[in-house]
Scaffold this active site. Structure first.
Site, PDB file in Angstrom:
ATOM      1  N   SER A  29     -87.989  -2.770  62.674  1.00  0.00           N
ATOM      2  CA  SER A  29     -86.808  -1.755  62.836  1.00  0.00           C
ATOM      3  C   SER A  29     -85.377  -2.096  62.208  1.00  0.00           C
ATOM      4  CB  SER A  29     -86.645  -1.213  64.535  1.00  0.00           C
ATOM      5  OG  SER A  29     -85.733   0.149  64.476  1.00  0.00           O
ATOM      6  N   ASN A  30     -84.502  -1.480  62.357  1.00  0.00           N
ATOM      7  CA  ASN A  30     -83.209  -1.606  61.870  1.00  0.00           C
ATOM      8  C   ASN A  30     -82.417  -1.538  63.081  1.00  0.00           C
ATOM      9  OD1 ASN A  30     -83.562  -1.870  59.467  1.00  0.00           O
ATOM     10  ND2 ASN A  30     -83.271   0.213  58.799  1.00  0.00           N
ATOM     11  N   ARG A  31     -81.178  -2.336  63.198  1.00  0.00           N
ATOM     12  CA  ARG A  31     -80.079  -2.095  64.166  1.00  0.00           C
ATOM     13  C   ARG A  31     -79.385  -0.786  64.020  1.00  0.00           C
ATOM     14  NH1 ARG A  31     -76.278  -7.337  64.946  1.00  0.00           N
ATOM     15  NH2 ARG A  31     -75.458  -5.566  66.353  1.00  0.00           N
ATOM     16  N   ALA A  95     -80.461   4.811  59.908  1.00  0.00           N
ATOM     17  CA  ALA A  95     -80.814   3.510  59.379  1.00  0.00           C
ATOM     18  C   ALA A  95     -82.458   3.494  59.179  1.00  0.00           C
ATOM     19  CB  ALA A  95     -80.488   2.343  60.171  1.00  0.00           C
ATOM     20  N   VAL A  96     -82.776   4.123  57.999  1.00  0.00           N
ATOM     21  CA  VAL A  96     -84.509   3.957  57.891  1.00  0.00           C
ATOM     22  C   VAL A  96     -84.914   2.743  57.423  1.00  0.00           C
ATOM     23  CG1 VAL A  96     -86.181   5.205  56.590  1.00  0.00           C
ATOM     24  CG2 VAL A  96     -84.121   6.449  57.067  1.00  0.00           C
TER      25      VAL A  96
END
Ligand code: C5P
Length: 223
Positions: A29-31, A95-96
């Site tokens: 994932s992303n932050r 934030a893909v």
């Protein structure tokens, strides 16, 4: 009326991170807190728009008057965006994750005593770039750019590369402070110019951006 300048308009917003499964218990994932995207959705609804908010996994309440669709992966997010079309404006704040695991294991990967497993990645769709050339492309397409350096230059090249109408750039470096926080300082980059907004609460950034979106969509100026 002047206080509902987006009445009759459909505004699509993506927000939060995406989550790309590796196995039943692990993911990439992303932050991203989702706060800025949710604030934009809230401001658009307050301005009278019908709002579709496509949200990755975040711990935030749904803003008043907003239609929320929860998704996990980038592919899910793209499908939800496709189903939500047409829209008068789209603001892609999510934030893909750039990559996903090439194969999702159906059983939890075991921790062997030997070497750790290799993770083979493949590219996710770029939802913003895809939407920019879609037959139902929204009349106003806004992207975000989270940068840690050369904020303006990167935003300008992103504007062209992704064929967006505006890129809203924010500094997510340690000193920028946008990540996870409640404040944001953004630069709005369009083909015809650049506008810097001072550091302000993300909710206010949302309202400022929505005012400019209303103006771009031809709403009568507020008196
Ligand atoms: O290239 P970068 O990820 O920095 O671009 C950011 C912009 O593109 C944001 O508006 C983000 O929501 C959008 N994006 C997207 N799909 C991706 C990657 C980014 O919609 N796979």
């Amino acid at each position: 009326p002047a206080h509902r300048p987006l009445y009759g308009k459909h505004v699509l917003v993506t927000a939060g991170p995406t989550r790309e499964a590796i196995d039943p218990v692990r993911y990439l994932s992303n932050r991203s807190s989702g706060k800025q995207g949710f604030a934009i959705a809230a401001a658009a609804a307050a301005a009278g728009a019908r709002v579709t908010l496509v949200a990755g996994p975040v711990a935030l309440p749904t803003p008043l008057g907003v239609g929320r669709i929860d998704v996990e992966s980038a592919e899910d997010m793209q499908a939800a965006v496709r189903r939500a079309l047409p829209a008068d404006a789209a603001v892609m704040v999510a934030a893909v994750a750039d990559w996903r695991a090439k194969t999702i294991e159906h059983e939890k990967i075991k921790k062997h005593s030997s070497a750790p497993p290799a993770l083979i990645l493949e590219e996710n769709p770029d939802i913003l770039a895809w939407l920019a050339t879609h037959p139902d492309r929204p009349g106003l397409l806004v992207g975000f750019a989270a940068e840690t350096e050369n904020v303006l230059d990167n935003a300008k090249s992103k504007l062209q590369r992704k064929r967006a109408d505006w890129i809203v750039a924010n500094d997510v470096s340690e000193s920028g402070g946008a990540m996870d926080g409640d404040d944001n300082a953004v630069v709005i980059v369009a083909a015809d110019g650049v506008e810097r907004l001072d550091r302000m609460p993300k909710h206010q950034v949302g309202r400022e951006l929505v005012a400019r979106i209303a103006q771009a969509l031809g709403a009568p100026a507020e008196v």
